[in-house]
Write a protein that holds these residues in place. Sequence first.
Motif, short mmCIF file in Angstrom:
data_model
loop_
_atom_site.label_atom_id
_atom_site.label_comp_id
_atom_site.label_asym_id
_atom_site.label_seq_id
_atom_site.Cartn_x
_atom_site.Cartn_y
_atom_site.Cartn_z
N THR A 91 0.83 -1.20 0.00
CA THR A 91 0.00 0.00 0.00
C THR A 91 0.87 1.25 0.00
O THR A 91 1.74 1.42 0.86
N ALA A 92 0.65 2.11 -0.98
CA ALA A 92 1.46 3.31 -1.15
C ALA A 92 0.94 4.11 -2.34
O ALA A 92 0.11 3.62 -3.11
N VAL A 93 1.47 5.31 -2.47
CA VAL A 93 1.30 6.06 -3.71
C VAL A 93 2.47 5.67 -4.61
O VAL A 93 3.62 5.73 -4.19
N TYR A 94 2.15 5.28 -5.83
CA TYR A 94 3.17 4.84 -6.79
C TYR A 94 3.43 5.94 -7.81
O TYR A 94 2.49 6.47 -8.41
N PHE A 95 4.71 6.23 -7.99
CA PHE A 95 5.14 7.30 -8.89
C PHE A 95 5.95 6.73 -10.04
O PHE A 95 6.81 5.87 -9.85
N CYS A 96 5.71 7.27 -11.21
CA CYS A 96 6.50 6.97 -12.38
C CYS A 96 7.53 8.09 -12.53
O CYS A 96 7.25 9.25 -12.19
N ALA A 97 8.72 7.75 -13.04
CA ALA A 97 9.76 8.76 -13.19
C ALA A 97 10.61 8.46 -14.42
O ALA A 97 10.81 7.30 -14.78
N LYS A 98 11.13 9.53 -15.00
CA LYS A 98 12.03 9.43 -16.15
C LYS A 98 13.46 9.65 -15.67
O LYS A 98 13.75 10.61 -14.94
N ALA A 99 14.36 8.77 -16.07
CA ALA A 99 15.76 8.91 -15.69
C ALA A 99 16.50 9.84 -16.65
O ALA A 99 16.02 10.15 -17.74
N GLN A 100 17.70 10.25 -16.22
CA GLN A 100 18.58 11.06 -17.06
C GLN A 100 19.61 10.19 -17.77
O GLN A 100 20.46 10.72 -18.48
N VAL A 101 19.52 8.90 -17.54
CA VAL A 101 20.45 7.95 -18.14
C VAL A 101 19.65 6.89 -18.90
O VAL A 101 18.44 6.76 -18.69
N ALA A 106 18.54 2.46 -9.94
CA ALA A 106 17.77 2.58 -8.69
C ALA A 106 18.12 3.87 -7.96
O ALA A 106 17.57 4.13 -6.88
N ARG A 107 18.98 4.68 -8.53
CA ARG A 107 19.45 5.91 -7.90
C ARG A 107 18.43 7.02 -8.10
O ARG A 107 18.26 7.52 -9.21
N THR A 108 17.80 7.44 -7.02
CA THR A 108 16.75 8.46 -7.11
C THR A 108 17.26 9.74 -7.76
O THR A 108 16.54 10.38 -8.53
N TYR A 109 18.50 10.13 -7.48
CA TYR A 109 19.04 11.39 -8.00
C TYR A 109 19.26 11.37 -9.51
O TYR A 109 19.53 12.40 -10.12
N GLU A 110 19.14 10.20 -10.12
CA GLU A 110 19.30 10.10 -11.57
C GLU A 110 17.97 10.25 -12.30
O GLU A 110 17.92 10.11 -13.51
N TYR A 111 16.91 10.59 -11.58
CA TYR A 111 15.60 10.82 -12.18
C TYR A 111 15.27 12.30 -12.16
O TYR A 111 15.46 12.96 -11.14
N ASP A 112 14.79 12.82 -13.29
CA ASP A 112 14.55 14.26 -13.36
C ASP A 112 13.08 14.66 -13.55
O ASP A 112 12.75 15.82 -13.32
N TYR A 113 12.23 13.77 -13.98
CA TYR A 113 10.81 14.10 -14.12
C TYR A 113 9.98 13.03 -13.41
O TYR A 113 10.27 11.84 -13.52
N TRP A 114 8.93 13.51 -12.74
CA TRP A 114 8.09 12.64 -11.93
C TRP A 114 6.62 12.88 -12.25
O TRP A 114 6.20 14.00 -12.54
N GLY A 115 5.84 11.80 -12.14
CA GLY A 115 4.40 11.94 -12.25
C GLY A 115 3.79 12.34 -10.93
O GLY A 115 4.51 12.51 -9.93
N GLN A 116 2.47 12.50 -10.91
CA GLN A 116 1.76 12.91 -9.71
C GLN A 116 1.44 11.74 -8.79
O GLN A 116 1.11 11.95 -7.62
N GLY A 117 1.52 10.54 -9.29
CA GLY A 117 1.30 9.37 -8.46
C GLY A 117 -0.10 8.80 -8.57
O GLY A 117 -1.06 9.50 -8.92
N THR A 118 -0.21 7.50 -8.28
CA THR A 118 -1.50 6.83 -8.24
C THR A 118 -1.54 5.96 -6.98
O THR A 118 -0.57 5.29 -6.65
N GLN A 119 -2.68 6.00 -6.29
CA GLN A 119 -2.79 5.31 -5.01
C GLN A 119 -3.08 3.83 -5.22
O GLN A 119 -3.99 3.47 -5.97
N VAL A 120 -2.34 3.01 -4.51
CA VAL A 120 -2.60 1.57 -4.47
C VAL A 120 -2.84 1.20 -3.01
O VAL A 120 -2.00 1.47 -2.15
N THR A 121 -3.99 0.61 -2.74
CA THR A 121 -4.34 0.20 -1.40
C THR A 121 -4.69 -1.29 -1.42
O THR A 121 -5.54 -1.72 -2.18
N VAL A 122 -3.99 -2.04 -0.57
CA VAL A 122 -4.21 -3.49 -0.49
C VAL A 122 -4.75 -3.82 0.88
O VAL A 122 -4.08 -3.59 1.89
N SER A 123 -5.94 -4.36 0.91
CA SER A 123 -6.55 -4.73 2.19
C SER A 123 -6.26 -6.19 2.52
O SER A 123 -6.12 -7.03 1.62
N SER A 124 -6.19 -6.47 3.80
CA SER A 124 -5.87 -7.85 4.23
C SER A 124 -7.11 -8.71 4.35
O SER A 124 -8.22 -8.23 4.28
#
Length: 124
Positions: A91-101, A106-124
């Motif tokens: 469960t989290a907000v999931y973000f898409c991102a474009k890298a500079q390489v 997996a290096r967050t600092y290598e991403y320069d553009y981000w989406g607004q996110g989409t919520q994913v909720t998983v109930s038990s």
Amino acid sequence: QVQLVESGGGLVQSGDSLRLSCAASERTVSSYAMGWFRQAPGKEREFVASVSRSGTTTIHTDSVKGRFTISRDNAKNTVYLQMNSLKPEDTAVYFCAKAQVSRATARTYEYDYWGQGTQVTVSS
């Protein structure tokens, strides 16, 4: 200015599947790696998966290996995250991102553009 729009999130039960999509506004994203990150309430944003420019190389964080699969369709300027066997801890907000390489990263600092996110909720 690259725009990334995520879709496909929702409320599901433990063990269910979802497929997230990320549509990019420009074809130039096909020259770069793309990634998915997530942020749970009260936690820092964390890396989930990345795919190289060509789509031939992928990286997945250990907690999702064997359950999630990142892929891309450069003809559609779209990146996907197939999520199977979902758990409440996904469960989290999931973000898409474009890298500079072009390589998957997996290096967050290598991403320069981000989406607004989409919520994913998983109930038990």
